[in-house]
Scaffold this active site. Structure first.
Site, PDB file in Angstrom:
ATOM      1  N   HIS A 110     -16.775 -40.593 -43.258  1.00 13.38           N
ATOM      2  CA  HIS A 110     -15.510 -41.205 -42.839  1.00 13.38           C
ATOM      3  C   HIS A 110     -15.648 -42.295 -41.791  1.00 13.38           C
ATOM      4  O   HIS A 110     -14.639 -42.793 -41.299  1.00 13.38           O
ATOM      5  CB  HIS A 110     -14.565 -40.142 -42.270  1.00 13.38           C
ATOM      6  N   LYS A 116      -1.462 -45.577 -34.300  1.00 17.98           N
ATOM      7  CA  LYS A 116      -2.752 -45.010 -34.684  1.00 17.98           C
ATOM      8  C   LYS A 116      -3.465 -44.607 -33.398  1.00 17.98           C
ATOM      9  O   LYS A 116      -2.989 -44.915 -32.309  1.00 17.98           O
ATOM     10  CB  LYS A 116      -3.588 -46.028 -35.459  1.00 17.98           C
ATOM     11  N   ARG A 117      -4.604 -43.912 -33.529  1.00 17.21           N
ATOM     12  CA  ARG A 117      -5.376 -43.618 -32.330  1.00 17.21           C
ATOM     13  C   ARG A 117      -5.729 -44.887 -31.586  1.00 17.21           C
ATOM     14  O   ARG A 117      -5.873 -45.947 -32.189  1.00 17.21           O
ATOM     15  CB  ARG A 117      -6.664 -42.857 -32.709  1.00 17.21           C
ATOM     16  N   LYS A 126      -9.878 -50.800 -33.134  1.00 15.50           N
ATOM     17  CA  LYS A 126      -8.571 -50.956 -33.789  1.00 15.50           C
ATOM     18  C   LYS A 126      -7.758 -52.093 -33.168  1.00 15.50           C
ATOM     19  O   LYS A 126      -6.749 -52.520 -33.702  1.00 15.50           O
ATOM     20  CB  LYS A 126      -7.785 -49.643 -33.742  1.00 15.50           C
ATOM     21  N   THR A 155      -5.164 -45.063 -43.252  1.00 17.29           N
ATOM     22  CA  THR A 155      -4.209 -44.458 -44.183  1.00 17.29           C
ATOM     23  C   THR A 155      -2.784 -44.761 -43.732  1.00 17.29           C
ATOM     24  O   THR A 155      -1.859 -44.731 -44.540  1.00 17.29           O
ATOM     25  CB  THR A 155      -4.420 -42.929 -44.268  1.00 17.29           C
ATOM     26  N   LYS A 167       0.944 -45.748 -45.708  1.00 10.33           N
ATOM     27  CA  LYS A 167       2.266 -45.168 -45.436  1.00 10.33           C
ATOM     28  C   LYS A 167       3.290 -46.273 -45.160  1.00 10.33           C
ATOM     29  O   LYS A 167       4.436 -46.197 -45.610  1.00 10.33           O
ATOM     30  CB  LYS A 167       2.186 -44.197 -44.245  1.00 10.33           C
TER      31      LYS A 167
END
Ligand code: GL4
Length: 805
Positions: free
Chosen positions: A358, A546-547, A552, A654, A658
């Site tokens: 992952h 998100k985290r 990111k 992911t 969504k």
């Protein structure tokens, strides 16, 4: 036969009865929390008949079953999902109304089980939902953490972590099965001795043993009578855990043993994509793997099957490396308890096991120090040692003289056990979670393994359950879709494509616009009620949830917002329409830089709020304690989905799926599954910017980028970085960007990101064009249903088939 509720009246009757049994109270006297508990128990009753029938059916059919081992299952609330799956939501709503209660007010009272950190854990939850919906015989296996992921509070703009006491009022969905407990052994010493028959046997002595008790949670399919199982293990101390091992009597030792034991399932490690190398974590990993496997083998034996055929009936999946000890543990059981030889046990182990990677973040690759591993798991260590010896010998025969390569593929090296290498060597299938990610695994991260076993590698692009993320989270959108194309899409999400012909239909567009506005209004009301903050419901909602992680690049987002602020100070017309930038997400407690980014967001938010020239046009809001249920409010209300990781770093993502499913437009880099979203919807229906993965990797390899040069050349970047002068806390970020040469290319991508935002605003002002894009995204999102993903795993990797119940 399922005892479905036949009428609201019958529901009222059953409810009244249940309220008496559980609380000895009349419905009218119940607190709202108790109403929730009574209702949950009633729903559980509905599920129970089918649960047993499903188990019996699988056994009677001698069907192959898959067990999905994951150290995280980020379930979110279950009441709504379970009501929906049973098709009883309306009945419950009506019945409660007769009793004077409002279902929508009751549902938020359920604790949100946060038994996971982020994407990886939520993926596991989506997968078990899809397994059941597709009537596939597949179960989850994990840990019943007493405390889930910490609750995030914001104090003075900074993250504070509080324990998540989700079990406080009990978890009505679970069933404790003390009769199915097993023992898991730690410590002691292990050695080989002649078995008297010309071979060797292993002796493991002086260990302590921990009681593992399963708590089963039913996982119902969508209106199909299939109910699979999520088995969560809890560690308990047994008074005789040390006795019989020659260690009894030492009272201090017994107390210490009791404390450690009780720690094992106490809390979830709050890290995402970072290594957590603690003894307790290793104990957790072995704990649920050993307990899960023992119970699978026991059930298998109970079916009177031959263990030499294990892989015909059982598929074991390891979700990332955390459960990779499954490989030596299965070897141990087959050899020590079943008396098999190494070769046969190995064939069965590899044939049963498959592995998903992952992340390529090197800091997330799990490694354990050998002394720790050996002292905690002496028998398992002997097996890993032997495995490493055999594997390296075979490898050296294949690549003689290539010690450089042997070093890369070794399981034991430099005093460490490398879990990823163990997982690849011991699995018949290794997959990545998006096309780009799998390509990077094959070509670089796991390349030496790919050379030896190319046939093991495959891609399975992630997916999310459209039942939770569309049907349950966004009922008005689901209703619009069903009114337009019928309800087949619910069982066959690919059919969402039938929306495509309506993308330019003005009447459809108008309804779609209304749905979005309705969801934005609902969010605005909720923010006002719970946080006391006013948000303009007619502004553009741009959301990044998100985290928090440097790759990111929430930092890129907030620096850009700050640049808008600066421009608006100069020129109040610099921005054509009001925008609201929403952030949400937790930073690992130990991740200093990520926490500073959270502080920076709050700082910029305040600057804006205090500036009358700016606040009409811009709003920044950080929503604390982002979790599954908050996500369910946010995805439906988004206009723009921020997916801006440094290309090559986000394995899949992911959240991107969504948002798309709920009609938001992706503003993203070509990273992870964004690549596939972009391919499906085309340039007209998403906005792509920034460095490509190959460019990023080339810079890492060959250099050629200097953030200082950029800083000197670009005036806007210089002005923006001034924000860091305001608080010494931020000097760390300044250092990262300039002195440490901007590892994640925030400054390098800044100009392209600014352009991309301008493009978004241009498109947003063309209403029909925007709504068309929104419709195309929804229509193409069926591909990202986890039903598609799980069917591919079932067909290509696990070889399991649907069974009607
Ligand atoms: C993750 C990836 O970071 C994320 O891109 C991916 O979508 C998710 C599920 O495959 O797995 N890996 C880790 S570690 N945490 C994740 O969320």
């Amino acid at each position: 036969m399922t005892k479905n509720w036949k009428s609201p009246k019958q529901f009222v009757c059953l409810f009244t009865q249940k309220a008496k049994i559980l609380f000895n109270e009349e419905p009218a006297a119940l607190t709202p929390k108790k109403v929730y508990l009574v209702l949950a128990n009633l729903v559980k009753d509905l599920i129970y008949d089918d649960w047993l029938a499903t188990e019996q059916r699988y056994d009677a059919r001698q069907t192959k079953q898959v067990y999905y081992f994951s150290i995280e299952f980020l379930l979110g609330r279950l009441l709504d999902a379970n009501l929906m799956n049973c098709g009883m939501e309306n009945m419950a709503r009506e019945g409660l109304k007769e009793l004077g209660f409002d279902l929508d007010a009751i549902m938020p009272l359920e604790a949100d089980p946060g038994l996971g950190n982020g994407g990886l854990g939520r993926l596991a939850a989506c997968f078990i939902d899809s397994l059941a919906a597709l009537q596939l015989p597949g179960h989850g296996c994990s840990i019943r953490y007493q405390y889930g992921l910490f609750e995030q509070h914001i104090v003075d703009g900074q993250q504070v972590e509080l324990p998540d006491t989700w079990l406080q009022d009990g978890f009505p969905w679970e069933t404790k099965r003390s009769d199915k407990a097993v023992h898991v052994r730690y410590g002691g010493s292990a050695y080989m001795r002649p078995d008297g028959k010309g071979g060797l046997e292993c002796v493991h002595e002086g260990y302590s043993s921990v009681l593992a008790i399963p708590y089963d949670v039913p996982v119902p399919g969508y209106r199909n009578h299939t109910v699979n199982t999520l088995r969560l293990w809890q560690a308990e101390y047994t008074p005789d855990g040390l006795f019989g091992q020659g260690q009894g009597g030492d009272f201090r030792k017994v107390l210490q043993y009791r404390d450690t034991t009780q720690q094992i399932s106490r809390f979830l490690y709050p890290d995402d994509s970072t290594e957590e190398g603690r003894k307790l974590r290793l104990m957790q990993e072995y704990f649920f793997v050993s307990a899960g496997l023992q119970s699978i083998v026991r059930h298998y034996r109970g079916q009177h099957r031959d263990l030499r055929e294990f892989d015909r009936y059982v598929a074991l999946h390891i979700n990332d490396t955390h459960p990779a000890l499954l490989i030596p543990e299965l070897m141990r059981i087959l050899m020590d308890e079943e008396g098999m030889g190494w070769e046969e046990a190995w064939r069965i182990t590899v044939a049963s096991t498959s592995y998903t990677n992952h992340t390529i973040m090197p800091e997330a690759l799990e490694r354990w120090s050998i002394p720790l591993f050996q002292s905690l798991l002496p028998r398992v260590y002997l097996i890993v040692e032997e495995l490493n010896r055999r594997w390296l010998a075979a490898y050296r025969r294949k690549f003689p003289g290539r010690e450089d390569k042997a070093e890369q593929v070794a399981i034991l090296w430099g005093g460490q056990v490398r879990m990823a290498n163990l997982a690849v060597v011991g699995s018949h299938s290794v997959n990545g979670v998006a096309e780009l990610h799998t390509k990077i695994l094959e070509e670089s991260t796991l390349h030496p393994f790919y050379e030896v076993y190319p046939e093991r590698f495959n891609n399975k692009t992630n997916g999310v359950t459209h039942r939770r993320w569309l049907l349950e989270s966004n009922p008005p959108l689901a209703a619009l879709i069903s009114d337009t194309i019928g309800t087949d899409w619910i069982r066959h999400p690919k059919k969402l494509k039938e929306l495509l012909p309506y993308r330019d239909d003005p009447s459809f567009q108008e309804k779609l616009a209304q749905v979005k506005q309705d969801r934005k209004d609902a969010l605005v009301r909720w923010i006002q009620e719970t946080r006391g903050v006013a948000v303009d419901p007619h502004s553009l909602f741009d959301i990044q949830i998100k985290r928090f992680h440097m790759y990111k690049r929430q930092l890129l987002n907030i620096l850009h917002v700050y640049s808008l602020y600066l421009r608006l100070l100069d020129d109040p017309d610099a921005v054509p329409l009001p925008q609201t930038f929403l952030f949400g997400g937790k930073a690992a407690a130990s991740y200093g830089e990520a926490k500073v980014v959270i502080k920076l967001i709050h700082t910029v938010a305040r600057l804006i709020d205090q500036e009358p020239r700016v606040r009409e046009k811009l709003k920044v809001l950080f929503l604390e304690n982002y979790n599954v249920s908050l996500g369910q409010r946010l995805f439906p209300a988004a206009d723009v989905s921020e997916q801006i990781s440094t290309a090559s770093k986000e394995a899949s993502g992911t959240g991107n799926m969504k948002f798309m499913m709920n009609g938001a437009i992706t503003l993203g880099t070509l990273d992870g599954a964004n690549v596939e979203i972009h391919r499906l919807v085309g340039d007209e229906n998403c906005v792509i910017f920034g460095l490509r993965a190959e460019e990023v990797q080339k810079y890492y390899r060959e250099g050629g980028y200097s953030s200082w040069d950029l800083y000197r050349q670009d005036e806007e970047i210089r002005r923006v970085l001034d924000v860091f002068q305001k608080n010494p806390l931020f000097s760390q970020l300044y250092e990262d960007l300039l002195r440490r040469n901007d590892e994640y290319f925030v400054l390098k991508d800044f100009a392209a990101y600014r352009e991309a935002h301008q493009e978004i605003l241009r498109r947003y002002q063309d209403r029909p064009g925007w709504l068309r894009a929104s419709a195309v995204n929804i229509a193409q999102s069926g591909h990202f249903s986890s039903d598609r993903t799980v069917s591919q795993y079932a067909r290509d990797i696990w070889k399991v088939k649907p069974i009607r119940v």
